[in-house]
Design a protein around this motif. Structure first.
Motif, PDB file in Angstrom:
ATOM      1  N   LYS A 170       0.820  -1.216   0.000  1.00  0.00           N
ATOM      2  CA  LYS A 170       0.000   0.000   0.000  1.00  0.00           C
ATOM      3  C   LYS A 170       0.856   1.270   0.000  1.00  0.00           C
ATOM      4  N   PRO A 171       0.331   2.349  -0.596  1.00  0.00           N
ATOM      5  CA  PRO A 171       1.045   3.629  -0.554  1.00  0.00           C
ATOM      6  C   PRO A 171       1.353   4.027   0.882  1.00  0.00           C
ATOM      7  N   LYS A 172       2.504   4.626   1.062  1.00  0.00           N
ATOM      8  CA  LYS A 172       2.973   5.119   2.365  1.00  0.00           C
ATOM      9  C   LYS A 172       3.247   3.998   3.381  1.00  0.00           C
ATOM     10  N   SER A 173       3.273   2.759   2.923  1.00  0.00           N
ATOM     11  CA  SER A 173       3.503   1.658   3.867  1.00  0.00           C
ATOM     12  C   SER A 173       4.994   1.546   4.187  1.00  0.00           C
ATOM     13  N   PRO A 174       5.336   0.984   5.347  1.00  0.00           N
ATOM     14  CA  PRO A 174       6.758   0.783   5.670  1.00  0.00           C
ATOM     15  C   PRO A 174       7.434  -0.164   4.672  1.00  0.00           C
ATOM     16  N   GLU A 175       6.647  -1.085   4.094  1.00  0.00           N
ATOM     17  CA  GLU A 175       7.228  -2.025   3.123  1.00  0.00           C
ATOM     18  C   GLU A 175       7.749  -1.273   1.900  1.00  0.00           C
ATOM     19  N   ARG A 176       6.970  -0.282   1.461  1.00  0.00           N
ATOM     20  CA  ARG A 176       7.421   0.519   0.309  1.00  0.00           C
ATOM     21  C   ARG A 176       8.710   1.262   0.653  1.00  0.00           C
ATOM     22  N   GLU A 177       8.768   1.734   1.868  1.00  0.00           N
ATOM     23  CA  GLU A 177       9.970   2.445   2.328  1.00  0.00           C
ATOM     24  C   GLU A 177      11.185   1.506   2.268  1.00  0.00           C
ATOM     25  N   ILE A 178      10.988   0.277   2.739  1.00  0.00           N
ATOM     26  CA  ILE A 178      12.084  -0.706   2.747  1.00  0.00           C
ATOM     27  C   ILE A 178      12.552  -0.991   1.320  1.00  0.00           C
ATOM     28  N   ILE A 179      11.587  -1.190   0.425  1.00  0.00           N
ATOM     29  CA  ILE A 179      11.940  -1.503  -0.966  1.00  0.00           C
ATOM     30  C   ILE A 179      12.657  -0.319  -1.599  1.00  0.00           C
ATOM     31  N   TYR A 180      12.121   0.856  -1.348  1.00  0.00           N
ATOM     32  CA  TYR A 180      12.700   2.083  -1.920  1.00  0.00           C
ATOM     33  C   TYR A 180      14.156   2.250  -1.459  1.00  0.00           C
ATOM     34  N   ASN A 181      14.380   2.071  -0.176  1.00  0.00           N
ATOM     35  CA  ASN A 181      15.737   2.212   0.350  1.00  0.00           C
ATOM     36  C   ASN A 181      16.664   1.129  -0.191  1.00  0.00           C
ATOM     37  N   PHE A 182      16.117  -0.054  -0.322  1.00  0.00           N
ATOM     38  CA  PHE A 182      16.915  -1.178  -0.824  1.00  0.00           C
ATOM     39  C   PHE A 182      17.425  -0.864  -2.235  1.00  0.00           C
ATOM     40  N   ILE A 183      16.520  -0.356  -3.077  1.00  0.00           N
ATOM     41  CA  ILE A 183      16.896  -0.056  -4.458  1.00  0.00           C
ATOM     42  C   ILE A 183      17.926   1.064  -4.479  1.00  0.00           C
ATOM     43  N   ASN A 184      17.636   2.135  -3.757  1.00  0.00           N
ATOM     44  CA  ASN A 184      18.445   3.338  -3.912  1.00  0.00           C
ATOM     45  C   ASN A 184      19.717   3.356  -3.096  1.00  0.00           C
ATOM     46  N   ILE A 185      19.712   2.716  -1.975  1.00  0.00           N
ATOM     47  CA  ILE A 185      20.896   2.813  -1.121  1.00  0.00           C
ATOM     48  C   ILE A 185      21.719   1.540  -1.157  1.00  0.00           C
ATOM     49  N   LYS A 186      21.019   0.430  -1.031  1.00  0.00           N
ATOM     50  CA  LYS A 186      21.798  -0.771  -0.755  1.00  0.00           C
ATOM     51  C   LYS A 186      22.202  -1.583  -1.969  1.00  0.00           C
ATOM     52  N   LEU A 187      21.343  -1.629  -2.976  1.00  0.00           N
ATOM     53  CA  LEU A 187      21.616  -2.601  -4.026  1.00  0.00           C
ATOM     54  C   LEU A 187      22.736  -2.183  -4.966  1.00  0.00           C
ATOM     55  N   GLU A 188      22.691  -0.915  -5.401  1.00  0.00           N
ATOM     56  CA  GLU A 188      23.625  -0.515  -6.440  1.00  0.00           C
ATOM     57  C   GLU A 188      25.078  -0.729  -6.019  1.00  0.00           C
ATOM     58  N   GLY A 189      25.769  -1.511  -6.795  1.00  0.00           N
ATOM     59  CA  GLY A 189      27.193  -1.715  -6.560  1.00  0.00           C
ATOM     60  C   GLY A 189      27.513  -2.640  -5.398  1.00  0.00           C
ATOM     61  N   SER A 190      26.508  -3.096  -4.685  1.00  0.00           N
ATOM     62  CA  SER A 190      26.797  -3.901  -3.508  1.00  0.00           C
ATOM     63  C   SER A 190      26.940  -5.379  -3.859  1.00  0.00           C
ATOM     64  N   GLY A 191      26.476  -5.745  -5.058  1.00  0.00           N
ATOM     65  CA  GLY A 191      26.571  -7.134  -5.474  1.00  0.00           C
ATOM     66  C   GLY A 191      25.622  -8.051  -4.708  1.00  0.00           C
ATOM     67  N   ARG A 192      24.657  -7.453  -3.974  1.00  0.00           N
ATOM     68  CA  ARG A 192      23.750  -8.311  -3.217  1.00  0.00           C
ATOM     69  C   ARG A 192      22.569  -8.755  -4.071  1.00  0.00           C
ATOM     70  N   SER A 193      22.112  -9.955  -3.837  1.00  0.00           N
ATOM     71  CA  SER A 193      20.967 -10.453  -4.581  1.00  0.00           C
ATOM     72  C   SER A 193      19.698 -10.046  -3.858  1.00  0.00           C
ATOM     73  N   PHE A 194      18.730  -9.519  -4.609  1.00  0.00           N
ATOM     74  CA  PHE A 194      17.566  -9.099  -3.852  1.00  0.00           C
ATOM     75  C   PHE A 194      16.569 -10.191  -3.630  1.00  0.00           C
ATOM     76  N   ALA A 195      16.689 -11.274  -4.390  1.00  0.00           N
ATOM     77  CA  ALA A 195      15.753 -12.363  -4.173  1.00  0.00           C
ATOM     78  C   ALA A 195      15.762 -12.733  -2.700  1.00  0.00           C
ATOM     79  N   GLY A 196      16.973 -12.931  -2.171  1.00  0.00           N
ATOM     80  CA  GLY A 196      17.074 -13.307  -0.777  1.00  0.00           C
ATOM     81  C   GLY A 196      17.078 -12.100   0.144  1.00  0.00           C
ATOM     82  N   ASP A 197      17.950 -11.118  -0.136  1.00  0.00           N
ATOM     83  CA  ASP A 197      18.180 -10.043   0.819  1.00  0.00           C
ATOM     84  C   ASP A 197      16.981  -9.127   1.038  1.00  0.00           C
ATOM     85  N   LEU A 198      16.316  -8.765  -0.053  1.00  0.00           N
ATOM     86  CA  LEU A 198      15.161  -7.869   0.110  1.00  0.00           C
ATOM     87  C   LEU A 198      14.047  -8.597   0.862  1.00  0.00           C
ATOM     88  N   ILE A 199      13.854  -9.850   0.507  1.00  0.00           N
ATOM     89  CA  ILE A 199      12.800 -10.608   1.189  1.00  0.00           C
ATOM     90  C   ILE A 199      13.145 -10.742   2.681  1.00  0.00           C
TER      91      ILE A 199
END
Ligand SMILES: Nc1ncnc2c1ncn2[C@@H]1O[C@H](COP(=O)(O)OP(=O)(O)OP(=O)(O)O)[C@@H](O)[C@H]1O
Ligand SMILES: [Mg+2]
Length: 318
Positions: A170-199
């Protein structure tokens, strides 16, 4: 309910429109009511690949608010069971799509009464294109055997999966916040797989949310087609794409089939007549028939439920 099949690609000029036109003809010939929609806003040419002069209003008239219903834009072609909604050649400059119009188009496409609805998308992973791709869990990602095209196909899938997960909360949900941060902060260049890590991150927030995201990933079944295949290596590139998508994103891409490089395809464009009509014995036509048969024999499956609202765009599109 119709079977909506969006056709997208990371790189342009890989053969999506020719494929959409010819596959549409084959599905229609097998007795299936098929509607083709040109959603390459700003670059529409599906009518040309069908050998049709575009005299009808298309999607642009919905965008420009001259028409209100997508059903009114569907016109019958000379081929039995084949219908077309053209793009915007009559009104160029509709590449910019207001959010509410996109929402309306998506809703109305899902309500079209047909066996198959094929969406010819523009190349690339802008959010408008990705949102059209996510209209169905059974989109086709098109690529040529070039490495750049395969890498762009991979980026397209990655963007689509993030967007799918983001929109499934849902809009404004904490889950969206987590996904948003994962994409923008953590994933790029980190070599982490999101299948496991984001879940895992979503699960740490709430077990149910982690499960819901894992479920969404499981429901998403994009197909891949490698076009202009000339040799064994070309097919291997497709297999590599399957492999990295499974490892890094946790998505099983189904190989819908290779399509051969065929001079007859170029001739058909030159002659403004689809290759499956002018040359059904060509290697391209024969291979396309195999793909059409796979689709005709398949079952229609339920669409995933995605939230589509203003907030997505404000947040994720910058
Ligand atoms: N199997 C094939 N064999 C030979 N040539 C092909 C084949 N498929 C596509 N082509 C060539 O590729 C060109 C681009 O095809 P098409 O317009 O369908 O690509 P597209 O992915 O829709 O491009 P865009 O991203 O610009 O919309 C065609 O004009 C044709 O010359
Ligand atoms: Mg095209």
């Amino acid at each position: 309910m119709s079977f909506v099949i969006p056709i997208g690609s990371g790189k342009g000029g890989v053969g999506k429109t020719i494929f959409t036109a010819n596959l549409g003809i084959m599905l229609a010939r097998s007795g299936k009511k098929t509607v083709l929609i040109d959603l390459d806003l700003g670059g529409s040419n599906l009518h040309t690949c069908l050998g049709i002069k575009n005299r009808n209003s298309g999607i642009s008239s919905l965008i420009n608010k001259q028409e209100n219903s997508i059903e009114d834009l569907i016109f019958e072609t000379d081929i039995d069971n084949l219908f077309l909604i053209p793009g915007d050649t009559l009104n160029p400059g509709t590449g910019n799509l207001p959010f509410f119009t996109k929402k309306k188009i998506i809703k109305q496409i899902n309500q079209i009464d047909a066996d198959f609805v094929l969406l010819d998308l523009g190349a690339g992973s802008t959010y408008n294109t990705v949102d059209f791709f996510l209209l169905s869990p059974y989109g086709i990602i098109f690529t040529s055997p070039e490495t750049t095209s395969v890498l762009n196909a991979y980026s397209f899938i990655k963007t689509a999966v993030f967007r799918m997960l983001f929109r499934s909360f849902k809009p404004k949900s904490p889950e969206r916040e987590i996904i948003y941060n994962f994409i923008n902060i953590k994933l790029e260049g980190s070599g982490r797989s999101f299948a496991g890590d984001l879940i895992n991150e979503l699960t740490a927030h709430s077990y149910m949310s982690g499960q819901a995201a894992a479920e969404k990933i499981k429901e998403f079944h994009p197909w891949v087609i490698v076009n202009r295949v000339e040799n064994r290596e070309s097919i291997e590139l497709g297999l590599k794409l399957q492999d990295i998508t499974r490892k890094n994103i946790g998505i099983d891409l189904e190989f819908l089939g290779p399509l051969p490089e065929d001079r007859e395809v170029q001739m058909s464009i030159f002659n403004r007549s689809p290759v499956v009509i002018t040359n059904p014995a060509s290697v391209y036509s024969k291979q396309l028939l195999v793909i059409a048969n796979k689709l005709v024999s398949g079952e229609i499956l339920p669409q995933p439920e995605l939230y589509l609202d203003d907030e997505d765009l404000l947040k994720i599109e910058d």
